[in-house]
Write a protein that holds these residues in place. Structure first.
Motif, mmCIF file in Angstrom:
data_model
loop_
_atom_site.group_PDB
_atom_site.id
_atom_site.type_symbol
_atom_site.label_atom_id
_atom_site.label_comp_id
_atom_site.label_asym_id
_atom_site.label_seq_id
_atom_site.Cartn_x
_atom_site.Cartn_y
_atom_site.Cartn_z
ATOM 1 N N THR A 137 0.841 -1.175 0.000
ATOM 2 C CA THR A 137 0.000 0.000 0.000
ATOM 3 C C THR A 137 0.884 1.235 0.000
ATOM 4 N N LYS A 138 0.285 2.380 -0.122
ATOM 5 C CA LYS A 138 1.063 3.611 -0.067
ATOM 6 C C LYS A 138 1.456 3.899 1.378
ATOM 7 N N TYR A 141 -0.414 4.020 5.403
ATOM 8 C CA TYR A 141 -1.630 3.233 5.597
ATOM 9 C C TYR A 141 -1.589 2.589 6.977
ATOM 10 N N GLU A 189 -3.876 -0.160 -10.573
ATOM 11 C CA GLU A 189 -5.008 0.160 -9.696
ATOM 12 C C GLU A 189 -4.542 0.921 -8.459
ATOM 13 N N LEU A 190 -3.399 0.501 -7.912
ATOM 14 C CA LEU A 190 -2.852 1.203 -6.740
ATOM 15 C C LEU A 190 -2.410 2.612 -7.115
ATOM 16 N N GLN A 191 -1.705 2.726 -8.227
ATOM 17 C CA GLN A 191 -1.182 4.034 -8.636
ATOM 18 C C GLN A 191 -2.292 5.020 -8.968
ATOM 19 N N ASN A 193 -5.133 5.091 -7.508
ATOM 20 C CA ASN A 193 -5.986 5.229 -6.313
ATOM 21 C C ASN A 193 -7.356 4.570 -6.474
ATOM 22 N N ARG A 194 -7.408 3.533 -7.324
ATOM 23 C CA ARG A 194 -8.653 2.773 -7.446
ATOM 24 C C ARG A 194 -8.658 1.571 -6.491
ATOM 25 N N ASP A 196 -6.851 0.370 -2.458
ATOM 26 C CA ASP A 196 -6.080 0.797 -1.285
ATOM 27 C C ASP A 196 -4.869 -0.098 -1.050
#
Length: 281
Positions: A137-138, A141, A189-191, A193-194, A196
């Motif tokens: 995750t970013k 989190y 999807e992560l990049q 923001n779709r 978490d």
């Protein structure tokens, strides 16, 4: 002895012989335990699955189309012992069972126990290395447990048909689970923001974490994930399985498997000291 007695004895002997012959015809033939090994050797190739976007386990050179990575290093080592060449077969984790059934592949590395796939695939009883299920995750989190992730507000991306989808559906059924075909799509999807978090085996998580400048979390309770070898379930694979088990024990007992992982990640510019301290492989 009368002629009648002789005839009766002859008939009895014939009946016994016939009965033995009939019984023998119904006795199942035992397959040669080396049939699979012999087939691979005679074919001259060891058919191995390879996957785009699965660095550093599988790395494709865009200029030459050649494959490398630690899974390919192990495949080449095995092929060398058998006196054959490695034949890469491009596929996905979700297609492995079908590939085995269609005789497209002879071996697959880094497999996790999966009962559905286990209907057609034999897993070796010893792991090549020990993995664990992690999330990427970013940074910042704060959800650190599976219970916290099991929330309708949490968006979790997984690779479709892989064991990570099984983990997500078992541990976080209330979350929004987003299946994608391969790892690069999950990273997107992560990049964007779709999503978490993304569920991955921890060695894959290390690679993705570097790509997104993110963080790795081992949700509690830690789910240990034995990564082993799979072969097609077929008559005559006993010798093949036994030999591969010996090969794994050789790799593990001398530290060759662990050393290979360290070397490969170091070459990719990834320091495995970033792994959570509670994890050991």
């Amino acid at each position: 002895m009368s002629a009648f007695s002789k005839a009766l004895r002859t008939l009895s002997a014939m009946a016994i012989a016939l009965a033995i012959g009939v019984a023998a015809s119904f006795t199942p033939a035992h397959a040669d335990p080396n049939a699979t090994l012999d087939r691979i050797k005679s074919s001259g190739v060891l058919k191995v699955p390879v996957m785009v976007g699965e660095e550093p386990g599988y790395v494709k050179d865009p200029a030459t189309g050649n494959w490398s990575g630690f899974y390919m290093d192990w495949a080449n080592d095995i092929a060398g012992f058998l006196g054959v060449k490695v034949q890469p077969v491009e596929t996905t984790w979700g297609n492995l069972a079908a590939d085995f059934q269609a005789n497209k592949i002879d071996i697959a590395f880094g497999l996790n126990p999966n009962p559905k796939r286990g209907l057609v695939v034999d897993y070796l009883s010893v792991p090549l290395f020990t993995d664990a299920w992690a999330i990427v995750t970013k940074k910042g989190y704060e959800k650190k447990t599976w219970a916290e992730l099991n929330d309708p507000s949490v968006r979790i991306v997984v690779q479709k048909g892989g064991t990570m989808q099984v983990v997500a559906e078992a541990m976080t059924p209330k979350a929004q689970i987003i299946p994608v075909e391969d790892r690069p799509l999950g990273v997107m999807e992560l990049q964007a923001n779709r999503a978490d978090v993304m569920i991955l085996a921890i060695f894959d998580a290390v690679q993705v974490s570097k790509q997104i400048d993110g963080q790795i979390i081992l949700p509690k309770p830690m789910l240990i994930n034995p990564a082993t070898i799979g072969v097609k379930r077929e008559d005559g694979n006993e010798g093949y399985e036994n030999w591969l088990t010996n090969w794994i024990n050789y790799q593990r007992s001398l530290g060759l498997a662990q050393g290979k992982l360290h070397q490969t990640f170091e070459k990719a510019g990834i320091d495995l000291s970033m792994l959570p301290p509670e994890f050991s492989f």
